[in-house]
Design an enzyme around this catalytic site. Structure first.
Site, short mmCIF file in Angstrom:
data_model
loop_
_atom_site.label_atom_id
_atom_site.label_comp_id
_atom_site.label_asym_id
_atom_site.label_seq_id
_atom_site.Cartn_x
_atom_site.Cartn_y
_atom_site.Cartn_z
N LYS A 176 0.84 -1.20 0.00
CA LYS A 176 0.00 0.00 0.00
C LYS A 176 0.88 1.25 0.00
O LYS A 176 1.62 1.48 0.94
CB LYS A 176 -0.93 -0.02 1.21
CG LYS A 176 -1.87 -1.23 1.24
CD LYS A 176 -2.75 -1.26 2.46
CE LYS A 176 -1.98 -1.40 3.74
NZ LYS A 176 -2.84 -1.67 4.91
N GLY A 211 -8.39 4.09 10.24
CA GLY A 211 -9.03 2.82 9.90
C GLY A 211 -8.87 2.39 8.46
O GLY A 211 -9.43 1.37 8.05
N GLY A 213 -6.36 0.98 6.75
CA GLY A 213 -5.78 -0.34 6.52
C GLY A 213 -6.71 -1.47 6.90
O GLY A 213 -6.84 -2.46 6.18
#
Length: 266
Positions: A176, A211, A213
């Site tokens: 990511k 929040g 991830g």
């Protein structure tokens, strides 16, 4: 009688502020049309300003919750989040070994505010025991550095990061790139070492991203439970979380959460 939705189990910690952890996982699962179930690994005292306290559950309690759900209800995908200690990482890894379902491992290391959520002594267990169980591992750039020592500075470094994580045994890794400091896009790399998918989305100018991830990993698990391929599950999860980030809202005096219900409000 209404048809039963797909079943997804999250094994993670609680966020008392409701933006991340078990709470984010279950909200995501509901929004995406699957039945969410939970195994609580730790309780945190947490709000928009950070984590004020963490209390891990005993391994026996984690094992008991997991067996109660899986042995009776069954499961079509599992997502792991905050596991906190080597003992809990090893306990959950052993449980996953006996579960015939895809597993999404979010190797949570620190909170959005920089608070540690995984003991340094647990890193070896994550590498040796947990990552080999993963259908998809979803580390952010800080977690990549923590696990592999690879520091991603440029988009071109993400391929090296992916290779390093894959060396520990997951089938796929999703690197990511949201923490990359430059560019108008949030870029992620999904690969199994040969098949490569670059996922791009507009970078929203919104600080309320608590929040992210947990939400993404739960969305991927929801897609896998529906029978989607890994690339399609990740593509749809990226689309969902991009909308949730764009709709993130202020909460308290710090960093607010993404909006898990954004589709129902647009």
């Amino acid at each position: 009688m209404t048809a039963r939705p797909p079943l997804v189990l999250t094994v993670a910690g609680s966020d008392s502020g409701g933006g991340a952890g078990i709470q984010a996982d279950l909200k995501t699962m509901l929004a995406l049309g699957v039945h969410g179930m939970s195994v609580l690994t730790a309780v945190t005292a947490q709000n928009s300003r950070g984590v004020q306290g963490v209390w891990e559950l005993p391994a026996e309690a984690v094992r008991g919750q997991y067996r109660a759900v899986v042995d009776d209800i069954g499961v079509q995908a599992v997502k792991t989040g905050m596991l906190a200690t080597a003992t809990l990482v090893e306990t959950v890894s052993d449980l996953l070994a006996d579960t015939a379902a895809p597993v999404v491992v979010d190797p949570v290391g620190v909170s959005k505010h920089g608070d540690p959520l995984l003991a340094e002594s647990a890193l070896g267990s994550v590498r040796r025991r947990l990552l080999p169980r993963a259908t998809v591992a979803t580390p952010n750039l800080d977690e990549v550095a923590q696990l592999t020592g690879v520091h991603v500075v440029h988009e071109s470094d993400m391929r090296t990061a992916a290779e390093a994580v894959l060396s520990y045994g997951p089938e796929w890794v999703l690197i990511k790139g949201g923490h990359l400091p430059t560019g108008d896009e949030a870029v992620d790399l999904l690969t199994d070492g040969s098949d490569e998918h670059w996922l791009r989305a507009p970078r929203h100018d919104n600080r309320h991203t608590h929040g992210t991830g947990c939400t993404l990993a739960s969305a991927v698990a929801s897609g896998l439970a529906k029978g989607l391929t890994v690339p399609e599950a990740v593509r749809r999860a990226k689309e969902y979380v991009t909308g949730a980030i764009g709709a993130g809202f202020a909460l308290g005096s710090g960093i607010g959460p993404v909006d898990h219900g954004w589709r129902s409000r647009t």
